[in-house]
Design an enzyme around this catalytic site. Structure first.
Site, mmCIF file in Angstrom:
data_model
loop_
_atom_site.group_PDB
_atom_site.id
_atom_site.type_symbol
_atom_site.label_atom_id
_atom_site.label_comp_id
_atom_site.label_asym_id
_atom_site.label_seq_id
_atom_site.Cartn_x
_atom_site.Cartn_y
_atom_site.Cartn_z
ATOM 1 N N GLY A 227 1.243 -2.719 17.638
ATOM 2 C CA GLY A 227 1.049 -3.684 18.583
ATOM 3 C C GLY A 227 0.281 -4.721 20.062
ATOM 4 C CG HIS B 145 -3.222 3.113 10.837
ATOM 5 N ND1 HIS B 145 -3.350 3.799 11.652
ATOM 6 C CD2 HIS B 145 -3.579 1.821 10.644
ATOM 7 C CE1 HIS B 145 -4.479 3.213 12.099
ATOM 8 N NE2 HIS B 145 -5.142 2.386 11.733
ATOM 9 N NE ARG C 244 -3.012 -1.784 9.273
ATOM 10 C CZ ARG C 244 -3.710 -1.802 9.966
ATOM 11 N NH1 ARG C 244 -4.247 -2.397 11.552
ATOM 12 N NH2 ARG C 244 -5.397 -1.525 9.627
ATOM 13 C CG ASP D 139 -0.674 -6.332 15.772
ATOM 14 O OD1 ASP D 139 -0.162 -5.643 15.730
ATOM 15 O OD2 ASP D 139 -1.751 -6.499 16.671
ATOM 16 C CB VAL E 223 -4.614 -17.745 -6.177
ATOM 17 C CG1 VAL E 223 -5.362 -18.326 -7.577
ATOM 18 C CG2 VAL E 223 -5.656 -17.553 -5.177
HETATM 19 O O1 F6P Z 1 -3.476 -5.472 14.619
HETATM 20 C C1 F6P Z 1 -2.945 -4.712 14.068
HETATM 21 C C2 F6P Z 1 -2.800 -3.705 14.575
HETATM 22 O O2 F6P Z 1 -2.345 -2.208 13.604
HETATM 23 C C3 F6P Z 1 -2.744 -3.100 15.856
HETATM 24 O O3 F6P Z 1 -1.324 -3.505 16.173
HETATM 25 C C4 F6P Z 1 -3.531 -1.899 16.643
HETATM 26 O O4 F6P Z 1 -3.780 -1.938 17.524
HETATM 27 C C5 F6P Z 1 -4.077 -2.022 15.349
HETATM 28 O O5 F6P Z 1 -4.888 -2.947 14.426
HETATM 29 C C6 F6P Z 1 -5.772 -0.668 15.108
HETATM 30 O O6 F6P Z 1 -6.561 -1.220 14.724
HETATM 31 P P1 F6P Z 1 -7.127 0.046 13.359
HETATM 32 O O7 F6P Z 1 -6.124 -0.349 12.071
HETATM 33 O O8 F6P Z 1 -8.005 -0.445 13.425
HETATM 34 O O9 F6P Z 1 -6.526 1.462 13.804
#
Ligand code: F6P
Ligand code: ADP
Length: 322
Positions: A173, A252, A255, A130, A27
């Site tokens: 991953g 999660h 993430r 990943d 942006v």
């Molecule tokens: O692609 C990222 C990821 O976190 C992978 O490591 C994992 O297998 C997948 O997404 C999990 O997906 P969701 O968030 O749909 O459970």
């Protein structure tokens, strides 16, 4: 060559820490060059539903440190069809978007290539924990995810030592072992099980018993989700050795959270580069990085190749855990 007046930007697929820093860079760099920017919410799903937001400098204030994505993200089966892609192109044209930045993982970048095949200029930014895309050493979110895993390993070590237990930690991953490999070395794991290298449970058990014989108080085994199930690995070890095992599936947790400085750096540089590439008339590219230098990679070529795992890191981890 084509003229760019309005850039569209979307995030798609699994979210990755640093996506917000990438949006901010797209942006701000666009506005710096006098362009207009439209954010597309919920990835390709939002593109089909015309979920557009007009961005200003202030729209991306105070997001550089936030995990997730302010644009939200989604997965969308309809977009994979020809009808879906034609509708997406029509919606982009109606909104006056004449070039697109797609921030996401492999699937999202396949979607980006599909759109480019209909004639809209597209540049992709690799953003997935990943780190499974060829051509680039790093993707946005990987460093944060690895740090999240190492942080968890540090905590598990305390309780593993106190109880003299074997811990099996399963990490994400998808089909890639990159998170397991980096976190395994950085976290001092005894064994690292990866999809890219054949799993040898005899070797895992040999190392466990060797460690115990030389006085190790605990053992940490990292399992990539694409290699094996931590539950099954734990059962196998318990049955064959009688050792007490515990399983942690990090899920999660890996993430989320504030992106590391390295991910913010990467995202800021890649976001800016994507805009510059579009201004230079580039198309069907993915931004990558190697040896600290940003690259403009051919998107189709990237998607036709498998990422090669650096086996020497895995071998080093095995030597250092002796
Ligand atoms: O692609 C990222 C990821 O976190 C992978 O490591 C994992 O297998 C997948 O997404 C999990 O997906 P969701 O968030 O749909 O459970
Ligand atoms: P990621 O980008 O994290 O790898 P996905 O694989 O789930 O996530 O892909 C995200 C979205 O990208 C999918 O829901 C779909 O809309 C789109 N997509 C995935 N693969 C393709 C493909 N081969 N062609 C067109 N679009 C695709």
């Amino acid at each position: 060559m084509y003229e760019v007046n309005r850039i569209g930007v979307l995030t798609s697929g699994g979210d990755a820490p640093g996506m917000n820093a990438a949006i901010r860079a797209v942006v701000r760099m666009s506005i710096f060059h006098g362009l207009q920017v439209t954010g597309i919410k919920r990835g390709y799903l939002g593109l089909l539903k015309k979920e557009f937001v007009k961005f200003s400098l202030g729209s991306v204030a105070d997001i550089i440190h936030r995990g997730g994505t302010i644009l939200r993200t989604a997965r969308c089966e309809e977009f994979k069809t020809e009808d879906g892609q034609r509708q997406a192109i029509k919606n982009l044209q109606e909104e006056g978007i004449d070039a697109l930045v797609v921030i996401g993982g492999e699937g999202s970048l396949r979607g980006a290539l599909a759109l480019a095949n209909y004639g809209i200029p597209v540049v992709g930014i690799p953003a997935t924990i990943d780190n499974d895309l060829a051509g680039t050493e790093l993707s946005i979110g990987f460093d944060t995810a690895v740090n999240n895993v190492v942080d968890a390993i540090n905590k598990i070590r305390d309780t593993a030592t106190s109880h003299e237990r074997v811990f099996i930690i399963e990490v994400m991953g998808r089909k890639s072992g990159q998170i397991a490999l980096y976190a395994g070395l950085a976290g001092g794991a005894e064994s690292i099980l990866l999809p890219e290298i054949e799993v040898d449970m005899n070797e895992v058990i040999f190392k466990l018993e060797r460690g115990i014989n030389r006085g190790k108080l605990h053992s940490i085994i990292i399992v990539a989700e694409g290699a094996a199930s931590a539950l099954e690995v734990g059962d196998d070890i318990r049955k064959r050795t009688g050792l007490e095992t515990r399983i942690t599936i990090l899920g999660h947790l890996q993430r989320g959270g504030t992106p590391t400085a390295m991910d913010r750096m990467l995202a800021s540089r890649m976001g800016a580069k994507a805009v510059e590439l579009l201004l230079q008339g580039a198309n069907r590219k993915m931004v990558g990085i190697a040896a600290g230098e940003l690259l403009a990679l051919d998107l189709e070529d990237v998607l036709s190749r498998e990422k090669v795992l650096d086996r020497s890191i895995w071998e080093l981890a095995a030597v250092l855990a002796i």
